[in-house]
Design a protein around this motif. Structure first.
Motif, PDB file in Angstrom:
ATOM      1  N   CYS A   1      40.473  58.321  69.167  1.00  0.00           N
ATOM      2  CA  CYS A   1      39.759  57.390  69.783  1.00  0.00           C
ATOM      3  C   CYS A   1      40.514  56.397  70.841  1.00  0.00           C
ATOM      4  O   CYS A   1      40.007  56.395  71.971  1.00  0.00           O
ATOM      5  CB  CYS A   1      38.815  56.680  68.956  1.00  0.00           C
ATOM      6  N   PHE A   2      41.443  55.809  70.405  1.00  0.00           N
ATOM      7  CA  PHE A   2      42.093  54.929  71.311  1.00  0.00           C
ATOM      8  C   PHE A   2      42.654  55.728  72.291  1.00  0.00           C
ATOM      9  O   PHE A   2      42.775  55.194  73.597  1.00  0.00           O
ATOM     10  CB  PHE A   2      43.328  54.306  70.209  1.00  0.00           C
ATOM     11  N   SER A   3      43.257  57.021  72.314  1.00  0.00           N
ATOM     12  CA  SER A   3      43.981  57.723  73.064  1.00  0.00           C
ATOM     13  C   SER A   3      42.931  57.973  74.187  1.00  0.00           C
ATOM     14  O   SER A   3      43.060  58.299  75.282  1.00  0.00           O
ATOM     15  CB  SER A   3      44.517  58.960  72.515  1.00  0.00           C
ATOM     16  N   ASN A   4      41.654  58.576  73.553  1.00  0.00           N
ATOM     17  CA  ASN A   4      40.579  59.156  74.581  1.00  0.00           C
ATOM     18  C   ASN A   4      40.240  57.865  75.681  1.00  0.00           C
ATOM     19  O   ASN A   4      39.967  58.466  76.797  1.00  0.00           O
ATOM     20  CB  ASN A   4      39.365  59.358  73.852  1.00  0.00           C
ATOM     21  N   ILE A   5      40.062  56.881  75.290  1.00  0.00           N
ATOM     22  CA  ILE A   5      39.662  55.574  76.146  1.00  0.00           C
ATOM     23  C   ILE A   5      40.897  55.306  77.295  1.00  0.00           C
ATOM     24  O   ILE A   5      40.566  55.253  78.492  1.00  0.00           O
ATOM     25  CB  ILE A   5      39.496  54.139  75.299  1.00  0.00           C
ATOM     26  N   VAL A   6      42.115  55.449  76.862  1.00  0.00           N
ATOM     27  CA  VAL A   6      43.344  55.362  77.933  1.00  0.00           C
ATOM     28  C   VAL A   6      43.367  56.369  78.592  1.00  0.00           C
ATOM     29  O   VAL A   6      43.581  56.463  79.982  1.00  0.00           O
ATOM     30  CB  VAL A   6      44.602  55.181  76.931  1.00  0.00           C
ATOM     31  N   ASP A   7      42.996  57.585  78.228  1.00  0.00           N
ATOM     32  CA  ASP A   7      43.121  58.742  79.111  1.00  0.00           C
ATOM     33  C   ASP A   7      41.901  58.604  80.297  1.00  0.00           C
ATOM     34  O   ASP A   7      42.074  58.785  81.378  1.00  0.00           O
ATOM     35  CB  ASP A   7      42.701  60.074  78.291  1.00  0.00           C
ATOM     36  N   HIS A   8      40.854  58.091  79.984  1.00  0.00           N
ATOM     37  CA  HIS A   8      39.773  57.947  80.959  1.00  0.00           C
ATOM     38  C   HIS A   8      39.963  56.855  81.750  1.00  0.00           C
ATOM     39  O   HIS A   8      39.614  56.715  83.022  1.00  0.00           O
ATOM     40  CB  HIS A   8      38.342  57.783  80.147  1.00  0.00           C
ATOM     41  N   GLU A   9      40.581  55.711  81.112  1.00  0.00           N
ATOM     42  CA  GLU A   9      40.738  54.584  82.090  1.00  0.00           C
ATOM     43  C   GLU A   9      41.988  54.527  82.943  1.00  0.00           C
ATOM     44  O   GLU A   9      41.867  53.928  84.102  1.00  0.00           O
ATOM     45  CB  GLU A   9      41.240  53.184  81.029  1.00  0.00           C
ATOM     46  N   SER A  10      43.110  55.251  82.430  1.00  0.00           N
ATOM     47  CA  SER A  10      44.263  54.973  83.274  1.00  0.00           C
ATOM     48  C   SER A  10      45.193  56.034  83.280  1.00  0.00           C
ATOM     49  O   SER A  10      46.310  56.201  84.069  1.00  0.00           O
ATOM     50  CB  SER A  10      45.115  53.777  82.899  1.00  0.00           C
ATOM     51  N   SER A  11      44.884  57.194  82.358  1.00  0.00           N
ATOM     52  CA  SER A  11      45.658  58.542  82.043  1.00  0.00           C
ATOM     53  C   SER A  11      46.971  58.084  81.686  1.00  0.00           C
ATOM     54  O   SER A  11      48.264  58.576  81.970  1.00  0.00           O
ATOM     55  CB  SER A  11      45.832  59.217  83.285  1.00  0.00           C
ATOM     56  N   TRP A  12      47.280  57.085  80.988  1.00  0.00           N
ATOM     57  CA  TRP A  12      48.362  56.213  80.328  1.00  0.00           C
ATOM     58  C   TRP A  12      49.291  55.542  81.298  1.00  0.00           C
ATOM     59  O   TRP A  12      50.517  55.636  81.169  1.00  0.00           O
ATOM     60  CB  TRP A  12      49.188  57.382  79.447  1.00  0.00           C
ATOM     61  N   ASN A  13      48.914  55.229  82.447  1.00  0.00           N
ATOM     62  CA  ASN A  13      49.603  54.640  83.615  1.00  0.00           C
ATOM     63  C   ASN A  13      49.347  53.286  83.387  1.00  0.00           C
ATOM     64  O   ASN A  13      48.477  52.709  83.605  1.00  0.00           O
ATOM     65  CB  ASN A  13      48.997  55.132  84.973  1.00  0.00           C
ATOM     66  N   TYR A  14      50.587  52.448  82.953  1.00  0.00           N
ATOM     67  CA  TYR A  14      50.589  51.146  82.514  1.00  0.00           C
ATOM     68  C   TYR A  14      50.465  50.417  83.909  1.00  0.00           C
ATOM     69  O   TYR A  14      50.258  49.047  83.855  1.00  0.00           O
ATOM     70  CB  TYR A  14      51.583  50.601  81.537  1.00  0.00           C
ATOM     71  N   ARG A  15      50.790  50.874  84.860  1.00  0.00           N
ATOM     72  CA  ARG A  15      50.761  50.191  86.375  1.00  0.00           C
ATOM     73  C   ARG A  15      49.855  50.516  87.009  1.00  0.00           C
ATOM     74  O   ARG A  15      49.414  50.194  88.287  1.00  0.00           O
ATOM     75  CB  ARG A  15      52.101  50.344  87.207  1.00  0.00           C
TER      76      ARG A  15
END
Length: 234
Positions: free
Chosen positions: A158-172
């Protein structure tokens, strides 16, 4: 006289009076024969005259008597039914109150357990975030590896799904329109400074903040993901 297989009031009374008269006459004769000079007794006739038989009550009054009796029976049955219904209602209310108390206790226990789990999760995230060496840059695989160590296994997808949609795991990642920043598109990005001053460059700090946000606002990453699916934001 017979009428509808019922002896009329007059015939019954007449029969009673005639019988009493006959008894009186016999008594008088007997008294003469034995030399008695007393007057004939009229007790039998009085008894026959004064006796109240059901047949002596006029038909209309008989119906009233029977109706009154039935009314009394109905009233008694109604009182008994009301008492039984009241008892059943009180018992039902008692059972419902007991069930409500148990449900309330269980809900409080679950809430306490959830709060404890969130606190432990936050503590785990804090320990994990400080464990990673600071680097000049991070790959997606490295960031995901960090997240797996900081997020509970049953919440990671679930955590990963949100990050995928928000930033595609790009911390910048930066939203050009709003200025939202990082893995979770925090707005403003500076709010992540609450967990670390290196929020702009350290994905571990961002993961810690994002996990705390999901737990604090929604209860868990999976609950946050459910909200995201319904609203396309969280």
């Amino acid at each position: 006289m017979l009428e509808g297989n019922r002896v009329s009031r007059i015939s019954v009374r007449g029969f009673a009076v005639a019988s009493a008269t006959a008894v009186t006459a016999v008594g008088a004769v007997t008294g003469v024969a034995s030399g008695s000079t007393g007057q004939p007794s009229s007790d039998a006739e009085a008894t026959a005259s004064d006796s109240m038989l059901l047949a002596d009550i006029p038909t209309g009054q008989q119906a009233q008597v029977q109706t009154a009796s039935l009314t009394q029976q109905a009233d008694a049955q109604a009182i008994a039914a009301d008492a039984s219904a009241k008892k059943d209602a009180e018992e039902s209310a008692r059972k419902q109150a007991a069930a409500d108390a148990i449900a309330k206790q269980e809900a409080a226990q679950k809430a306490e357990e959830a709060a404890k789990a969130r606190k432990e999760e936050q503590a785990k995230a804090s320990r994990s975030a400080s464990r990673f060496a600071v680097q000049s840059s991070y790959t997606v695989a490295q960031i995901q590896a960090m997240a797996r160590q900081m997020v509970a296994a049953d919440q990671f997808q679930c955590f990963s799904n949100i990050v995928d949609h928000e930033s595609s795991w790009n911390y910048r990642a930066v939203n050009a329109s709003s200025g939202a920043y990082g893995l979770f598109q925090a707005l403003p990005g500076s709010k992540m400074s609450s967990v670390g001053s290196d929020w702009q460059t350290n994905p571990a700090t961002q993961i810690k903040w994002g996990l705390n946000y999901m737990n604090g606002r929604y209860g868990s990453p999976c609950q946050a993901w459910s909200f995201w699916q319904a609203n396309s934001w969280y």
